[in-house]
Design a protein around this motif. Sequence first.
Motif, PDB file in Angstrom:
ATOM      1  N   ARG A   1       0.814  -1.222   0.000  1.00  0.00           N
ATOM      2  CA  ARG A   1       0.000   0.000   0.000  1.00  0.00           C
ATOM      3  C   ARG A   1       0.846   1.271   0.000  1.00  0.00           C
ATOM      4  NH1 ARG A   1      -4.806   1.166   4.317  1.00  0.00           N
ATOM      5  NH2 ARG A   1      -5.931   2.688   3.069  1.00  0.00           N
ATOM      6  N   GLU A   2       1.876   1.329   0.822  1.00  0.00           N
ATOM      7  CA  GLU A   2       2.708   2.538   0.854  1.00  0.00           C
ATOM      8  C   GLU A   2       3.445   2.727  -0.462  1.00  0.00           C
ATOM      9  OE1 GLU A   2       2.392   4.971   3.012  1.00  0.00           O
ATOM     10  OE2 GLU A   2       0.882   3.689   3.967  1.00  0.00           O
TER      11      GLU A   2
ATOM     12  N   ARG B   1       0.945   4.174  -2.828  1.00  0.00           N
ATOM     13  CA  ARG B   1       0.738   5.602  -2.547  1.00  0.00           C
ATOM     14  C   ARG B   1       1.873   6.440  -3.125  1.00  0.00           C
ATOM     15  NH1 ARG B   1      -1.444   4.938   3.679  1.00  0.00           N
ATOM     16  NH2 ARG B   1      -3.664   4.787   3.127  1.00  0.00           N
ATOM     17  N   ALA B   2       3.099   5.979  -2.954  1.00  0.00           N
ATOM     18  CA  ALA B   2       4.244   6.714  -3.497  1.00  0.00           C
ATOM     19  C   ALA B   2       4.217   6.713  -5.025  1.00  0.00           C
ATOM     20  CB  ALA B   2       5.551   6.115  -2.978  1.00  0.00           C
TER      21      ALA B   2
END
Length: 185
Positions: free
Chosen positions: A42-43, A46-47
């Motif tokens: 997920r991170e 997002r990035a």
Amino acid sequence: MYEAYHDTEWGHPVRDDRGLFERISLEAFQSGLSWITVLRRREAFRAAFDGFDPRAVAAYGDADVARLLADPGIIRNRAKVGATIANAHALLALQAAGGSLDGLLRAATPDPAPPAPQVPADVPARTPGSAALARTLKAAGFRFVGPTTAYATMQACGVVDDHLRQCPARAAVERARAASEGVRP
């Protein structure tokens, strides 16, 4: 990680279009895979997708698609990457016409709410409401949003609460859902 997501996020209302764009995008990437596969990345998603800012994603061109398809931190599926970019365009067009993704999702809220599921087998993968939402989203230009992905999005952002009746998280989710609607629980 999965337990924390379940206990503190899944089913809690998400009302802002950026947050909803993230949820619908991640649910599309999850299609055919386990949710933990997406959650672990997920991170990185997002990035890679500028925090799921629809204006930024809608501006992506061929170089951005190549960058995303080369990013080992995300799920590198050309159809899903293309759908995310197309969905950013669809969301901006919806907003320009005075609508919102929140409005489309909230219109799919079942009334009356279904009873709390007793066992995991009681939780559907799709419903007539999610099939209708998928048709509405597709008519608005969204892609990779079939009835199952639409239902998973409804679950993720609190349109429905599929926590089991005995689940400790259910009461908190119901309070949050009532508060987001301006209703006292």
